[in-house]
Design an enzyme around this catalytic site. Structure first.
Site, PDB file in Angstrom:
ATOM      1  N   TYR A  48      89.471 -88.473   1.817  1.00  0.00           N
ATOM      2  CA  TYR A  48      89.199 -87.350   2.699  1.00  0.00           C
ATOM      3  C   TYR A  48      88.676 -86.151   1.919  1.00  0.00           C
ATOM      4  CZ  TYR A  48      90.919 -90.300   6.293  1.00  0.00           C
ATOM      5  OH  TYR A  48      91.043 -91.362   7.160  1.00  0.00           O
ATOM      6  N   TYR A  94      90.619 -88.523  13.446  1.00  0.00           N
ATOM      7  CA  TYR A  94      92.022 -88.115  13.374  1.00  0.00           C
ATOM      8  C   TYR A  94      92.353 -87.413  12.066  1.00  0.00           C
ATOM      9  CZ  TYR A  94      93.685 -91.726  10.113  1.00  0.00           C
ATOM     10  OH  TYR A  94      93.920 -92.486   8.991  1.00  0.00           O
ATOM     11  N   ARG A  95      91.442 -87.457  11.110  1.00  0.00           N
ATOM     12  CA  ARG A  95      91.575 -86.733   9.849  1.00  0.00           C
ATOM     13  C   ARG A  95      90.171 -86.422   9.363  1.00  0.00           C
ATOM     14  NH1 ARG A  95      95.001 -90.774   6.122  1.00  0.00           N
ATOM     15  NH2 ARG A  95      95.194 -89.036   4.672  1.00  0.00           N
TER      16      ARG A  95
END
Length: 521
Positions: free
Chosen positions: A96, A477-478
């Protein structure tokens, strides 16, 4: 003592004189050796994998506390001087957007809290299957502890896992591959330093003398643990987790499907088995271009510009034995239970009329099966780092939209993602991770960060992916720090207003991780 010359940048809105005073007080709390300033000591924290300039995420200092009490004092000092602080557990959240210590904060010139010295396994209850951990504990450390103490419990971990933090991954609502793979669902109890320096123990942790902090999630009144995930409302300094009892028997298996469009039928076949708990773990559907980086270099089949041509993908699949989609799942329980469930699974594959199913005996010693089989029992590995070698250049972003576990939706998402990625010159390196009723569609957008044009294209591609999927009712979701604002907008103005209201109530000075998840004062 800190000197003026050692300070590279000061936090926005804080004068050099004020920051010097704050550093002196930080040193009095954690000791001079645990206050990192200057280029030499901060450079390892500043490298990111996002398509942005690393200097855009330069921090002013790094603090390394050893206790929750020290974190409380740090937060109080930050309030006194208006210094924003960005906590990071082990900083290994590569997928991420971050690298090295992974401390790329939401805005420039913050102070980073690095929890590497708060790495104690405080308690493991072998009978109840619970653990209480500090944020600096790694998955490898927890697994080693269980093995060294002969405790028959399994850990659910993400991939790659060994160097990541169970606390950090759970706070970001990450997932794993065992039946306990929904990590936040398996969390129970937190200790949180609030923005004013108070210490909150959630649920049963607030009851003096309670022995049920790690077994009963809810306590009394509003459930609070959830607001401290993917947020900036507090700093978690302890977390309880549930661990899975080691089953008597374990049977991992692999199903290979030949065509990209098979994804629709695969999902509709597997969903009933997952919902009925015949297959109790998170099933993975890995595309060929997610499989390949674990075992081979891209240049073996294509070394040209742009996305890998379909003809070369087909040639690679044939030569390496990859399916277009490669499904990994496992059965757990007694041998008798597994025998019954194995017949149900194989009957379902046979009824579908496509797909080749293989057991561990069939695939023994082969990759990537062995690494997948290890993940599904909580085994540690770093095999998935092969993704970062696929194209080289150090650039990576994970685009992770959620969809329902229906074949038609999955086929739609796959086609949309492939079209956008290929048009910008990037490969579709994707997989689906299947929950009970949802699917996490995880795509690694790999690019060459040393190439300015490739970096610009990666940024534009990620922007388009988020926008286009939002138009079709999908959201991630992220996300990495460079795209938090855009993703937060996908969830609508009311949710953003509620998040901001909570932030203002708990953190009126905006001290903790300003901008995380798009949340500001």
């Amino acid at each position: 003592m800190t000197t003026q010359r050692e300070i590279t940048v000061t936090p926005d809105g804080v004068s050099p004189e004020q920051f010097m005073q704050a550093l002196t007080r930080f040193e009095s709390v954690v000791g001079p050796d645990n206050v990192l300033i200057g280029e030499d000591r901060l450079t390892p924290y500043r490298k990111t994998m996002m398509p942005v300039a690393d200097e855009d995420y330069a921090m002013s200092a790094v603090l390394q506390p050893t206790s929750a009490e020290q974190v409380q004092e740090i937060v109080r000092i930050c309030n006194d001087f208006g210094v924003p602080v960005w906590p990071t557990s082990t900083g290994r959240n590569f997928g991420y957007g971050t690298y090295a210590q992974g401390s790329a904060q939401g805005h420039r010139h913050q102070v980073v809290i690095d929890f590497r010295h708060m790495n104690r396994i405080l308690e493991v209850d072998a009978e109840l299957g619970t653990a209480l951990l500090e944020p600096g504990v790694t998955y490898q450390q927890l697994v080693d502890y269980l093995e060294e103490n002969d405790i028959p419990l399994w850990v659910s971990c993400p991939a790659p896992s060994a160097i990541a933090s169970p606390v950090g991954n759970t706070l970001d609502r990450g997932v794993g591959y065992t039946p306990y793979g929904e990590h936040f669902m398996m969390q129970c109890g937190m200790e949180v330093v609030l923005p004013n320096g108070d210490l909150l123990r959630t649920a049963m942790g607030g009851v003096e003398g309670s022995n049920s902090w790690q077994v009963f999630k809810w306590g009394y009144g509003p459930y609070l643990d959830g607001i401290f995930t993917q947020s900036n409302y507090g700093i978690v300094t302890k977390m309880g987790l549930w661990l899975m009892p080691k089953p008597p028997a374990y049977k991992p298996f692999y199903i290979r499907f030949r065509d990209d469009d098979d994804i629709a039928e695969i999902v509709d076949m597997m969903r009933p088995l997952r919902m009925a708990n015949i297959i109790p773990n998170a099933v993975v559907f890995a595309h060929a271009l997610w499989e390949a980086p674990a075992v081979i270099p891209r240049s073996k089949y294509y070394d040209g510009p742009g996305a890998m041509p379909q003809a070369d993908i087909e040639r690679m699949k044939e030569a390496e034995g990859f399916g277009a989609w490669n499904v990994y799942a496992a059965l757990y329980g007694t041998p008798e239970q597994i025998e019954v469930n194995w017949k149900i699974v194989t009957d379902a594959v046979r009824a579908l009329g496509k797909g080749e199913i293989f057991t561990q005996e069939d695939m023994a010693g082969t990759e990537p099966f062995e690494y997948r089989a290890a993940l599904m029992r909580g085994g540690m590995n770093l095999q998935e780092f092969g993704l970062y070698r696929w194209r080289g250049g150090g650039g990576s972003m994970w685009f992770a939209p959620v969809t329902v576990a229906k074949g038609s939706e999955t086929l739609k998402q796959t086609r949309m993602a492939m079209e956008i990625l290929n048009r910008w010159g990037f490969d579709y390196c994707g997989e689906y991770i299947v929950g009970m009723r949802d699917m996490h569609h995880v795509i690694d957008l790999l690019f060459d960060k040393t190439d300015p044009e490739d970096t610009r294209n990666a940024h534009a591609c990620m922007t388009e992916l988020i926008q286009t999927f939002r138009q079709h009712g999908y959201a991630v979701y992220r996300t990495n720090n460079a795209f938090m604002e855009q993703v937060a907008d996908c969830y609508g103005p009311v949710q953003r207003q509620v998040n901001q209201t909570l932030k203002r109530a708990l953190d009126p000075n905006g001290i903790i991780a300003p901008g995380k998840s798009g949340i500001t004062v």
